[in-house]
Scaffold this motif. Structure first.
Motif, PDB file in Angstrom:
ATOM      1  N   ALA A   1      29.974   7.072  12.892  1.00  0.00           N
ATOM      2  CA  ALA A   1      28.790   7.508  12.358  1.00  0.00           C
ATOM      3  C   ALA A   1      28.866   7.453  10.789  1.00  0.00           C
ATOM      4  O   ALA A   1      27.679   7.099   9.982  1.00  0.00           O
ATOM      5  N   ALA A   2      30.018   8.007  10.346  1.00  0.00           N
ATOM      6  CA  ALA A   2      29.960   8.022   8.885  1.00  0.00           C
ATOM      7  C   ALA A   2      29.980   6.516   8.129  1.00  0.00           C
ATOM      8  O   ALA A   2      29.530   6.242   7.204  1.00  0.00           O
TER       9      ALA A   2
ATOM     10  N   PRO B   1      25.880   4.122   4.128  1.00  0.00           N
ATOM     11  CA  PRO B   1      24.983   3.050   3.211  1.00  0.00           C
ATOM     12  C   PRO B   1      23.348   3.406   3.665  1.00  0.00           C
ATOM     13  O   PRO B   1      22.515   3.154   3.157  1.00  0.00           O
ATOM     14  N   ALA B   2      23.204   3.599   4.883  1.00  0.00           N
ATOM     15  CA  ALA B   2      21.884   3.773   5.311  1.00  0.00           C
ATOM     16  C   ALA B   2      21.178   5.046   4.664  1.00  0.00           C
ATOM     17  O   ALA B   2      19.955   4.933   4.355  1.00  0.00           O
ATOM     18  N   VAL B   3      21.889   6.215   4.597  1.00  0.00           N
ATOM     19  CA  VAL B   3      21.531   7.367   3.784  1.00  0.00           C
ATOM     20  C   VAL B   3      21.298   7.054   2.490  1.00  0.00           C
ATOM     21  O   VAL B   3      20.251   7.317   1.880  1.00  0.00           O
ATOM     22  N   LEU B   4      22.373   6.029   2.044  1.00  0.00           N
ATOM     23  CA  LEU B   4      21.911   5.630   0.336  1.00  0.00           C
ATOM     24  C   LEU B   4      20.651   4.961   0.292  1.00  0.00           C
ATOM     25  O   LEU B   4      19.959   4.946  -0.643  1.00  0.00           O
ATOM     26  N   GLY B   5      20.379   4.016   1.466  1.00  0.00           N
ATOM     27  CA  GLY B   5      18.978   3.336   1.196  1.00  0.00           C
ATOM     28  C   GLY B   5      17.882   4.350   1.562  1.00  0.00           C
ATOM     29  O   GLY B   5      17.052   4.125   0.843  1.00  0.00           O
ATOM     30  N   TRP B   6      17.939   5.357   2.220  1.00  0.00           N
ATOM     31  CA  TRP B   6      16.864   6.008   2.535  1.00  0.00           C
ATOM     32  C   TRP B   6      16.692   7.084   1.125  1.00  0.00           C
ATOM     33  O   TRP B   6      15.483   7.350   0.649  1.00  0.00           O
ATOM     34  N   LEU B   7      17.666   7.283   0.624  1.00  0.00           N
ATOM     35  CA  LEU B   7      17.542   8.201  -0.679  1.00  0.00           C
ATOM     36  C   LEU B   7      17.212   7.113  -1.945  1.00  0.00           C
ATOM     37  O   LEU B   7      16.354   7.482  -2.959  1.00  0.00           O
TER      38      LEU B   7
ATOM     39  N   LEU C   1      19.278   3.519  11.015  1.00  0.00           N
ATOM     40  CA  LEU C   1      20.128   2.732  10.133  1.00  0.00           C
ATOM     41  C   LEU C   1      19.785   1.328   9.703  1.00  0.00           C
ATOM     42  O   LEU C   1      20.038   1.122   8.725  1.00  0.00           O
ATOM     43  N   ALA C   2      19.034   0.775  10.699  1.00  0.00           N
ATOM     44  CA  ALA C   2      18.580  -0.613  10.134  1.00  0.00           C
ATOM     45  C   ALA C   2      17.549  -0.474   9.054  1.00  0.00           C
ATOM     46  O   ALA C   2      17.679  -1.314   8.362  1.00  0.00           O
ATOM     47  N   THR C   3      16.618   0.510   8.970  1.00  0.00           N
ATOM     48  CA  THR C   3      15.818   0.760   8.025  1.00  0.00           C
ATOM     49  C   THR C   3      16.572   1.114   6.623  1.00  0.00           C
ATOM     50  O   THR C   3      16.142   0.634   5.409  1.00  0.00           O
ATOM     51  N   GLY C   4      17.282   1.997   6.602  1.00  0.00           N
ATOM     52  CA  GLY C   4      18.245   2.421   5.760  1.00  0.00           C
ATOM     53  C   GLY C   4      18.996   1.327   4.922  1.00  0.00           C
ATOM     54  O   GLY C   4      19.016   1.186   3.775  1.00  0.00           O
ATOM     55  N   TRP C   5      19.766   0.297   5.752  1.00  0.00           N
ATOM     56  CA  TRP C   5      20.415  -0.709   5.354  1.00  0.00           C
ATOM     57  C   TRP C   5      19.477  -1.715   4.547  1.00  0.00           C
ATOM     58  O   TRP C   5      19.673  -2.198   3.548  1.00  0.00           O
TER      59      TRP C   5
ATOM     60  N   LEU D   1      19.463  -6.789  11.230  1.00  0.00           N
ATOM     61  CA  LEU D   1      19.838  -5.524  11.075  1.00  0.00           C
ATOM     62  C   LEU D   1      19.609  -4.640  12.172  1.00  0.00           C
ATOM     63  O   LEU D   1      20.483  -4.139  12.618  1.00  0.00           O
ATOM     64  N   ALA D   2      18.299  -4.750  12.859  1.00  0.00           N
ATOM     65  CA  ALA D   2      18.340  -3.984  14.131  1.00  0.00           C
ATOM     66  C   ALA D   2      19.112  -4.435  15.120  1.00  0.00           C
ATOM     67  O   ALA D   2      19.324  -3.639  15.976  1.00  0.00           O
ATOM     68  N   LEU D   3      19.441  -5.655  15.265  1.00  0.00           N
ATOM     69  CA  LEU D   3      20.476  -5.849  16.302  1.00  0.00           C
ATOM     70  C   LEU D   3      21.627  -5.398  16.212  1.00  0.00           C
ATOM     71  O   LEU D   3      22.388  -5.178  17.141  1.00  0.00           O
ATOM     72  N   VAL D   4      22.203  -5.559  15.008  1.00  0.00           N
ATOM     73  CA  VAL D   4      23.472  -4.882  14.538  1.00  0.00           C
ATOM     74  C   VAL D   4      23.315  -3.310  14.709  1.00  0.00           C
ATOM     75  O   VAL D   4      24.348  -3.056  15.446  1.00  0.00           O
ATOM     76  N   ALA D   5      22.272  -2.596  14.196  1.00  0.00           N
ATOM     77  CA  ALA D   5      22.157  -1.345  14.623  1.00  0.00           C
ATOM     78  C   ALA D   5      22.280  -0.963  16.111  1.00  0.00           C
ATOM     79  O   ALA D   5      22.889   0.097  16.534  1.00  0.00           O
ATOM     80  N   GLY D   6      21.467  -1.776  16.826  1.00  0.00           N
ATOM     81  CA  GLY D   6      21.167  -1.452  18.173  1.00  0.00           C
ATOM     82  C   GLY D   6      22.817  -1.658  18.836  1.00  0.00           C
ATOM     83  O   GLY D   6      22.945  -0.844  19.786  1.00  0.00           O
ATOM     84  N   TYR D   7      23.415  -2.798  18.733  1.00  0.00           N
ATOM     85  CA  TYR D   7      24.628  -2.804  19.133  1.00  0.00           C
ATOM     86  C   TYR D   7      25.718  -1.866  18.696  1.00  0.00           C
ATOM     87  O   TYR D   7      26.498  -1.502  19.513  1.00  0.00           O
TER      88      TYR D   7
END
Length: 740
Positions: free
Chosen positions: A405-406, A411-417, A620-624, A708-714
Motif C-alpha cells: 500500500a505504501a 505517488p497517489a497521495v502526492l497526486g491528490w495533494l 490510486l488511478a486518479t492520484g497517479w 492506470l485503472a487497469l494497473v490499479a485494479g490488478y
C-alpha cells in the motif's frame, strides 16, 4: 385459439413493437440538434452569465468582426472606397437579426456631421449676438469658440470626400491611428467593422446571420479590399456547430471500426461473428440515447461528439463480462456503479459536461439491459464451495499489505495533494483551439489588440444626466489610464458625446441625442436611457492578469452616482467565474464519482471488501493521473477536472472483476477484463481524429485513465487470496479461444 396461432400473433406483436421502437429511434435522431454556443463551455447559472445575457439584451451579443485589409496605406479610408465602406456598414446594420453595426466610416460620417452642425450652431449663435448688438457676449463667445474654428480650419471642410479631414481625424502626426480609433483602424492598412447580433438567437439564427454577413461582404464591389477576414465569437460558434455535425459521423465511424477491430483481434471468442456481438447492444444504446435527446427537444452540446466513442468504449465491458456465465450480479453491480460515477457529472456547472453525464447514464443502462437479454442464459454466482471457503479464509501478511500500500499509495497521495495546484483552463478561446476559423480569430485578435470584451454597465433612471455622463467619462479615462496597455475603448457614451465638451448641460445632451441616429447611439445607450455601457476591448490571455484586471475595474467603478448601479460583464468575467467555480469544486468533483460508485458497490455486492478495493483502485488511478498531469504541466479543462469520476467509472469495475476472477480462479473472466480495457481504449482513441484540441486531449486522458485503472485494479486484486482450483465455480460457461 390454438398454440400455433397464439405463437404467430405474439411474433407479430413483438415485430410491431420492434418496428415502433425503431421508428421512434430514427425520429428522435432526426430531431437532434447540436448547440455550440460559448455558454456550453462555461457555467450558465451564475451572476456573470446573467449579466452577460442582460447586456446582450440591451446592446446585442458579442460582435462579428469584419476585418478588411489593403496593400495601400490609408487606401480604405480615402475617395470612393471610403464611400463604399460607409454603404457596406449601412447594409450590414440593416441585416435581419443585427442589433447594431458600427465601423470607421459610420463613425467618421457622424464626426463630420457633428462638426458641421457644431460650426453651423457656432456661426448662427455668433450672427445672432452680432445682430442683437451684444458686444460683450459676442467677445466672450469668440474667445471660447474662436480657437476651435482656427484649429479645425487646416483640415478643410468636414466631409468624407475631404481626405485631409479624414487623415486629421483618424491619424496622428506620425501617420498612426489615434488611440480612440484603434478598435476600427488597427493600422494604416486595415479597418474593422463590428456587427452585433440580436440577443436570443438560436444556433440556426446565428448561422444564418453569419452567412448573411459573409454574403453582403462578398457581394460588395466598391471597397475592394485585398484581403477579408470574418471572425468573432458568433462565427466561431457557427463554425464549431458545422464542425461538430461533420465530425460526428467521422468520430462515430472511427469508434465503431476501432472497437470492432479490437474485439476481433482480442480473439475472446472462437467465432469471429460472436466476437462482434457486443457491438449490437452498444450501437442500440447509442441510438436510443441520441433519440432520447432528440425527442427531449433541447440541443445537444459538444457532449454529442464525446458520447459516441465513450459509450462504445465503456459499453463494451458489460456484454463481454456477461458472456462469462455465473457473474451476472457482479456485472450489473459494476454497471450501476459506473452509471453512478457518470451521474456525478450532472453536478458540473458546465452544460456540455452535464449532457455527457446524462447521456452516459442512459447509455450504460440501455447497454446493460440489452446485454443481459442477449446473454440471458448466464446464471447467478453459485454459493462458494467448502474448498473455496477454506481458501478465502487465508490471510495475506499484514506487513506485505502495508508495504504494498505504501509503495502504490505514496505517488497517489502526492497526486491528490497536487490537485490544488494543477492549472485549470476555462478560456473559451483556448477551449475552441482547433475549431474551423480559430486561426483567423487569433490573427484578428493580434491585429486589433484585443481578444475579448469587458463591459462597464451603468443602470439608473437617466444614465445621460450630466452627473451620470461625467461619471462615465471619468471612469473610462481612469480605466484607460491605468490599463491602457491591455485595454482599449470600443464604444461608450463619452465617445459619442465627446463633441459637447467637458461639462454639457442636460439640454445640450438631449439635443445631441436627437441629432445622432439610433443605430449609432444604440451601441452605448438604450432607447429609454436607463442603461449605458462602456465597451472595452481587452487583451487578457493570462488568467491571473484577467482576474486582477476585473477586480481593478470593479474597484474603480465601485462608487457610481447616487441612484445608479454598476456592474462588470463580458465573456472574460464569465470565464473567470467559471474558473473560480471549477477550482473551488475540484476536490468535490473528483471524489463525488468515486464515492458514488463505492456506495453502489457496497449496496449491491455480496462482499463489501470488493467495494473497498474498487474505491482504493479509483483513488490510486486518479492520484497517479493527477501526479502525471502535474509533472507534465498539463492543464485540466471542464471535463478532465472531474478525472476522479471518469476513472471511477472504469477503475471500480476493473478492481471488482479482477478480484472476482482471482478469488474464483476464473482465467476467462480475468481475460475478459483485459479485453474490455483494450476495446475501451480503442474506442476512446477515436476522439483523436477530431481537429478540436479539447477532444484530442480528452481522448489521451481517457486512454491513460484506462491504463492506470487497469494497473490499479490488478494491484488491489492481489490482496484477494487466490484460488488455484476451479471448484468454487460450478456453473458451465463457454470456452474461450486459447483457454483450457
Amino acid at each position: 385459439m390454438s398454440p400455433t396461432r397464439r405463437s404467430w400473433m405474439a411474433r407479430v406483436v413483438l415485430a410491431a413493437m420492434g418496428l415502433g421502437l425503431v421508428a421512434l429511434t430514427v425520429g428522435g435522431i432526426a430531431r437532434l440538434t447540436v448547440s455550440t454556443d460559448y455558454s456550453a463551455f462555461l457555467p450558465e447559472d451564475g451572476q456573470a452569465a446573467r449579466d452577460l445575457r442582460d447586456v446582450a439584451d440591451s446592446f446585442g451579443g458579442d460582435p462579428i468582426v469584419v476585418l478588411l485589409e489593403s496593400d495601400d496605406a490609408n487606401g480604405l479610408l480615402a475617395g470612393e472606397r471610403l464611400a463604399g465602406l460607409l454603404a457596406l456598414e449601412g447594409r450590414l446594420s440593416g441585416l435581419r437579426n443585427v442589433a447594431v453595426a458600427y465601423g470607421p466610416a459610420t463613425t467618421l460620417n457622424q464626426t463630420a456631421i457633428q462638426v458641421q452642425n457644431l460650426l453651423a450652431t457656432i456661426s448662427g449663435r455668433r450672427d445672432g449676438l452680432k445682430e442683437a448688438d451684444r458686444a460683450d457676449d459676442l467677445a466672450r463667445f469668440e474667445r471660447r469658440y474662436g480657437a476651435l474654428l482656427v484649429q479645425g480650419m487646416p483640415a478643410g471642410l468636414p466631409t468624407l470626400r475631404n481626405d485631409d479631414f479624414v487623415r486629421t481625424v483618424v491619424y496622428d502626426a506620425a501617420g498612426e491611428p489615434r488611440a480612440r480609433w484603434r478598435q476600427f483602424v488597427p493600422d494604416a492598412h486595415a479597418v474593422a467593422i463590428l456587427v452585433r447580433p440580436r440577443s436570443g438567437l438560436d444556433q440556426a439564427g446565428l448561422k444564418n446571420l453569419v452567412d448573411d454577413v459573409r454574403g453582403v461582404v462578398k457581394d460588395d464591389t466598391t471597397v475592394k479590399p485585398d484581403r477579408t477576414t470574418i471572425t468573432g465569437v458568433p462565427v466561431l460558434s457557427a463554425n464549431l456547430a458545422d464542425q461538430v455535425r461533420s465530425e460526428l459521423p467521422l468520430v462515430g465511424g472511427a469508434a465503431v471500426a476501432l472497437v470492432a477491430g479490437a474485439l476481433i483481434l482480442s480473439r475472446w471468442r472462437r467465432n469471429t461473428l460472436q466476437r462482434l456481438v457486443p457491438l449490437v447492444p452498444m450501437l442500440a444504446a447509442v441510438a436510443a440515447t441520441l433519440a432520447w435527446f432528440g425527442w427531449r427537444g433541447t440541443p445537444l452540446s459538444l457532449g454529442a461528439v464525446l458520447f459516441l466513442p465513450l459509450m462504445l468504449g465503456i459499453g463494451s465491458y458489460y456484454p463481454v463480462y456477461l458472456a462469462q456465465r455465473g457473474h451476472r450480479r457482479t456485472v450489473v453491480a459494476v454497471a450501476a456503479a459506473a452509471a453512478a460515477a457518470f451521474a456525478c457529472l450532472l453536478l458540473s456547472p458546465v452544460q456540455f459536461v452535464q449532457d455527457l453525464g446524462l447521456a452516459m447514464v442512459i447509455g450504460i443502462g440501455v447497454t446493460t439491459g440489452l446485454s443481459t437479454l442477449l446473454y440471458r442464459g448466464g446464471g447467478e454466482n453459485p454459493a462458494p464451495t467448502r474448498e473455496a471457503t477454506a481458501l478465502a479464509t487465508r490471510r495475506i501478511s499484514v506487513t506485505a499489505v502495508a508495504g504494498f500500500a505504501a509503495l502504490l499509495g505514496a505517488p497517489a497521495v502526492l497526486g491528490w495533494l497536487a490537485l490544488g495546484s494543477v492549472s485549470v483552463e476555462t478560456s473559451p478561446e483556448t477551449l475552441l483551439s482547433g475549431a474551423r476559423g480559430y486561426d483567423d480569430a487569433v490573427t484578428v485578435q493580434d491585429r486589433l489588440g484585443f481578444a475579448g470584451e469587458l463591459d462597464v454597465v451603468l443602470e439608473g433612471d437617466d444614465v445621460l444626466s450630466p452627473e451620470a455622463l461625467a461619471w462615465l467619462r471619468s471612469s473610462e479615462e481612469e480605466i484607460l489610464r491605468t490599463h491602457g496597455d491591455t485595454i482599449q475603448s470600443v464604444v461608450s457614451p463619452g465617445q459619442l458625446l465627446g463633441f459637447l465638451g467637458d461639462h454639457p448641460s442636460q439640454s445640450q445632451i438631449d439635443a445631441a441625442m436627437r441629432l445622432l441616429p439610433a443605430y449609432v447611439t444604440g451601441a452605448a445607450v438604450t432607447v429609454s436611457q436607463d442603461r449605458a455601457v462602456i465597451a472595452l476591448g481587452a487583451d487578457l490571455d493570462d488568467l491571473a492578469t484577467q482576474q486582477e484586471t476585473i477586480a481593478s475595474l470593479r474597484s474603480m467603478t465601485a462608487s457610481p452616482p447616487d441612484g445608479f448601479d454598476v456592474r462588470i460583464a463580458g465573456i472574460p468575467v464569465l470565464a473567470a467565474e467559471g474558473y473560480d467555480v471549477l477550482v473551488r469544486d475540484r476536490h468535490w468533483s473528483n471524489l463525488a464519482g468515486i464515492a458514488a460508485a463505492g456506495l453502489v458497490l457496497a449496496a449491491c455486492l455480496r462482499r463489501r471488501r470488493d467495494a473497498a478495493r474498487a474505491v482504493s483502485a479509483a483513488l490510486l488511478a486518479t492520484g497517479w493521473g493527477l501526479l502525471a498531469a502535474t509533472l507534465l504541466g498539463v492543464a485540466l479543462n471542464p471535463i478532465t477536472i472531474a478525472l476522479g469520476s471518469l476513472t471511477a467509472a472504469v477503475g471500480c469495475e476493473f478492481a471488482v472483476m479482477l478480484s472476482e476472477a482471482r478469488r474464483s480462479g476464473d482465467r476467462s473472466l480475468a481475460r475478459s477484463v483485459i479485453v474490455a480495457a483494450a476495446v475501451s481504449a480503442a474506442g476512446y482513441s477515436a476522439l483523436s481524429v477530431s481537429h478540436l484540441d479539447l477532444l484530442r486531449q480528452f481522448s489521451a486522458t481517457l486512454v491513460a485513465a484506462v491504463g492506470l485503472a487497469l494497473v490499479a485494479g490488478y494491484a488491489v486484486s492481489l490482496t484477494v487470496p487466490r484460488s488455484t482450483r476451479g471448484t468454487s465455480q460450478t456453473t458451465s460457461r463457454p470456452q474461450l479461444a486459447g483457454v483450457r
